[in-house]
Design an enzyme around this catalytic site. Structure first.
Site, PDB file in Angstrom:
ATOM      1  N   ARG A   1       3.543  18.821   1.764  1.00 51.09           N
ATOM      2  CA  ARG A   1       4.152  20.015   1.189  1.00 51.09           C
ATOM      3  C   ARG A   1       3.455  20.505  -0.068  1.00 51.09           C
ATOM      4  NH1 ARG A   1       9.609  21.425   2.555  1.00 51.09           N
ATOM      5  NH2 ARG A   1       9.443  21.602   4.795  1.00 51.09           N
TER       6      ARG A   1
ATOM      7  N   ASN B   1       0.850  -1.194   0.000  1.00 52.01           N
ATOM      8  CA  ASN B   1       0.000   0.000   0.000  1.00 52.01           C
ATOM      9  C   ASN B   1       0.889   1.250   0.000  1.00 52.01           C
ATOM     10  OD1 ASN B   1      -1.430   2.254   1.073  1.00 52.01           O
ATOM     11  ND2 ASN B   1      -3.061   0.896   1.736  1.00 52.01           N
TER      12      ASN B   1
ATOM     13  N   ASP C   1      -0.156   4.488  -0.078  1.00 48.38           N
ATOM     14  CA  ASP C   1      -0.875   5.710   0.325  1.00 48.38           C
ATOM     15  C   ASP C   1       0.024   6.722   1.031  1.00 48.38           C
ATOM     16  OD1 ASP C   1      -3.203   4.531  -0.546  1.00 48.38           O
ATOM     17  OD2 ASP C   1      -3.981   4.105   1.458  1.00 48.38           O
ATOM     18  N   HIS C   2       0.904   6.202   1.905  1.00 47.94           N
ATOM     19  CA  HIS C   2       1.607   7.150   2.776  1.00 47.94           C
ATOM     20  C   HIS C   2       2.818   7.793   2.117  1.00 47.94           C
ATOM     21  CE1 HIS C   2      -1.405   6.677   5.665  1.00 47.94           C
ATOM     22  NE2 HIS C   2      -1.258   5.366   5.686  1.00 47.94           N
TER      23      HIS C   2
ATOM     24  N   HIS D   1       1.706   1.231   5.822  1.00 51.11           N
ATOM     25  CA  HIS D   1       2.290   2.246   6.693  1.00 51.11           C
ATOM     26  C   HIS D   1       3.659   1.831   7.220  1.00 51.11           C
ATOM     27  CE1 HIS D   1       2.762   4.522  10.488  1.00 51.11           C
ATOM     28  NE2 HIS D   1       2.305   5.504   9.744  1.00 51.11           N
TER      29      HIS D   1
ATOM     30  N   HIS E   1      -5.687   3.706  -1.679  1.00 51.16           N
ATOM     31  CA  HIS E   1      -7.016   4.089  -1.170  1.00 51.16           C
ATOM     32  C   HIS E   1      -7.300   5.521  -1.587  1.00 51.16           C
ATOM     33  CE1 HIS E   1      -9.642   4.559   2.751  1.00 51.16           C
ATOM     34  NE2 HIS E   1     -10.320   4.817   1.648  1.00 51.16           N
TER      35      HIS E   1
ATOM     36  N   GLU F   1     -11.272  -9.144   3.338  1.00 52.90           N
ATOM     37  CA  GLU F   1      -9.984  -8.814   3.939  1.00 52.90           C
ATOM     38  C   GLU F   1     -10.214  -8.644   5.428  1.00 52.90           C
ATOM     39  OE1 GLU F   1      -7.320  -6.292   1.882  1.00 52.90           O
ATOM     40  OE2 GLU F   1      -6.360  -5.583   3.725  1.00 52.90           O
TER      41      GLU F   1
ATOM     42  N   ARG G   1      -9.368   8.311  -0.943  1.00 53.78           N
ATOM     43  CA  ARG G   1     -10.333   8.724   0.089  1.00 53.78           C
ATOM     44  C   ARG G   1     -11.214   9.838  -0.440  1.00 53.78           C
ATOM     45  NH1 ARG G   1      -9.017   7.010   5.571  1.00 53.78           N
ATOM     46  NH2 ARG G   1     -10.728   8.403   6.061  1.00 53.78           N
TER      47      ARG G   1
ATOM     48  N   GLU H   1      -8.808   0.640  -3.068  1.00 49.49           N
ATOM     49  CA  GLU H   1      -9.634   0.722  -1.859  1.00 49.49           C
ATOM     50  C   GLU H   1     -10.489   1.964  -1.933  1.00 49.49           C
ATOM     51  OE1 GLU H   1      -7.313   0.794   1.667  1.00 49.49           O
ATOM     52  OE2 GLU H   1      -6.490  -1.182   1.316  1.00 49.49           O
TER      53      GLU H   1
ATOM     54  N   ARG I   1      -7.077  12.841   1.028  1.00 49.21           N
ATOM     55  CA  ARG I   1      -5.987  13.259   1.938  1.00 49.21           C
ATOM     56  C   ARG I   1      -4.629  12.691   1.537  1.00 49.21           C
ATOM     57  NH1 ARG I   1      -7.604  10.170   7.464  1.00 49.21           N
ATOM     58  NH2 ARG I   1      -9.474  11.363   7.086  1.00 49.21           N
TER      59      ARG I   1
ATOM     60  N   THR J   1     -17.562  -1.937  15.726  1.00 52.75           N
ATOM     61  CA  THR J   1     -16.703  -1.469  16.829  1.00 52.75           C
ATOM     62  C   THR J   1     -15.255  -1.910  16.627  1.00 52.75           C
ATOM     63  OG1 THR J   1     -17.539  -3.349  18.032  1.00 52.75           O
ATOM     64  CG2 THR J   1     -18.371  -1.219  18.710  1.00 52.75           C
TER      65      THR J   1
ATOM     66  N   HIS K   1      -3.791  -4.366   7.796  1.00 52.54           N
ATOM     67  CA  HIS K   1      -3.891  -3.161   8.617  1.00 52.54           C
ATOM     68  C   HIS K   1      -2.976  -3.261   9.835  1.00 52.54           C
ATOM     69  CE1 HIS K   1      -5.724   0.777   9.253  1.00 52.54           C
ATOM     70  NE2 HIS K   1      -5.342   0.561  10.495  1.00 52.54           N
ATOM     71  N   GLY K   2      -2.007  -2.395   9.847  1.00 47.56           N
ATOM     72  CA  GLY K   2      -1.134  -2.270  11.008  1.00 47.56           C
ATOM     73  C   GLY K   2      -0.042  -3.322  11.097  1.00 47.56           C
TER      74      GLY K   2
HETATM   75  N1  PXP Z   1      -5.893  -3.196   4.088  1.00 50.20           N
HETATM   76  C1  PXP Z   1      -6.868  -2.257   4.103  1.00 50.20           C
HETATM   77  C2  PXP Z   1      -8.232  -2.649   3.670  1.00 50.20           C
HETATM   78  C3  PXP Z   1      -6.591  -0.939   4.468  1.00 50.20           C
HETATM   79  O1  PXP Z   1      -7.560  -0.009   4.465  1.00 50.20           O
HETATM   80  C4  PXP Z   1      -5.259  -0.595   4.825  1.00 50.20           C
HETATM   81  C5  PXP Z   1      -4.936   0.803   5.207  1.00 50.20           C
HETATM   82  O2  PXP Z   1      -5.171   1.660   4.168  1.00 50.20           O
HETATM   83  C6  PXP Z   1      -4.298  -1.587   4.767  1.00 50.20           C
HETATM   84  C7  PXP Z   1      -4.632  -2.891   4.427  1.00 50.20           C
HETATM   85  C8  PXP Z   1      -2.858  -1.307   5.081  1.00 50.20           C
HETATM   86  O3  PXP Z   1      -2.741  -0.919   6.399  1.00 50.20           O
HETATM   87  P1  PXP Z   1      -1.339  -0.360   6.918  1.00 50.20           P
HETATM   88  O4  PXP Z   1      -1.058   0.882   6.123  1.00 50.20           O
HETATM   89  O5  PXP Z   1      -1.597  -0.094   8.355  1.00 50.20           O
HETATM   90  O6  PXP Z   1      -0.321  -1.418   6.669  1.00 50.20           O
END
Ligand code: PXP
Length: 247
Positions: free
Chosen positions: A21, A10, A12-13, A220, A46, A154, A48, A73, A52, A104, A197-198
């Site tokens: 910037r 991913n 995104d970051h 991330h 993703h 997922e 959004r 995504e 962002r 939750t 995620h994470g």
């Molecule tokens: N899977 C999905 C569905 C997500 O929304 C994200 C975060 O955008 C990730 C995986 C990747 O998560 P991370 O950036 O925390 O590794």
């Protein structure tokens, strides 16, 4: 073909840093191409609603440049559906963006919005996109994802990773047990199982070891680690851990 889970990177970051910037650097498409070269099996981005990080133009450029599949995504909105239908990426993963769309545990509340989501994903499936739903390890959500016609779920690994990071090891182990059980359950219904995620070097192995998991989506941590190691070695180390866990 190997039986190892695919790694979706991913990016995104990279766009988060660029947007801090304004301007064009660092370019998430360059990162995606580097990830592809390093052996990533897919790229995840993703778009959004608030743009962002990833922009509409990034998606266009990713579609044009990538040779590995794009996992797009998005929230389940009409605007995003139109964008997905225009580009027809390999996969569309529906994720919650607003509090009220979430369970939750953080996944999409498919069970609550089942009728609407069934209609929402039909044209995406007709266009040839594999539809994946990002959900918590919860049987009711898995059943609902299956009923609406998703091909993939997922599993949200965020609660597991948070518990690990905070040293709540009993909670972590309980989350892992739930993820393992629901991975088996979803697979038994014929759903393809992904997870993400994470995830980090410390948390990836137990999830990669689930025999049903076909793909891990990680962003991330890898982008952060790229600051220290470079993106290619960071991806290689993640792949090594994934493959080691599965042996
Ligand atoms: N899977 C999905 C569905 C997500 O929304 C994200 C975060 O955008 C990730 C995986 C990747 O998560 P991370 O950036 O925390 O590794």
């Amino acid at each position: 073909m190997s039986d190892f889970p695919r790694l979706g990177v991913n990016i995104d970051h990279v766009a988060t840093v660029r947007n801090a910037r304004g301007g064009a650097v660092p370019d998430p498409v360059r990162a995606a191409l580097l990830a592809e070269e390093a052996g990533a099996d897919g790229i995840t981005a993703h778009l959004r609603e608030d743009r962002r990080h990833i922009s509409d133009e990034d998606i266009e450029r990713l579609m044009a440049a990538l040779t590995v599949p794009l996992n797009f995504e998005m929230a389940a909105t009409d605007e995003m559906q139109a964008i997905a239908l225009k580009h027809q990426p390999h996969a569309v993963c529906l994720v919650p963006e607003k509090r009220e769309e979430r369970t939750t545990e953080g996944g999409l509340d498919v069970a609550r919005d089942e009728n609407r989501l069934a209609h929402f994903i039909a044209p995406l499936r007709d266009a040839g996109c594999r539809v994946s739903i990002f959900i918590a390890a919860d049987r009711a959500q898995i059943d609902a994802a299956n009923r609406i016609g998703a091909e993939v779920i997922e599993l949200h690994t965020g609660a597991y990773c948070d518990a690990h990071a905070e040293g709540r090891f009993a909670d972590r182990d309980a989350e892992l047990t739930a993820l393992a059980g629901m991975s088996t359950y979803a697979h038994s219904l014929g759903l393809e199982v992904h997870a993400g995620h994470g995830l980090t070097y410390e948390t990836v192995a137990p999830v990669a070891a689930f025999p049903e998991v076909k793909e891990l989506n990680i962003g991330h941590f890898l982008i952060g680690e790229a600051i220290f190691l470079g993106l290619t070695p960071a991806i290689h180390e993640m792949q090594r851990l994934i493959q080691e866990a599965r042996k």
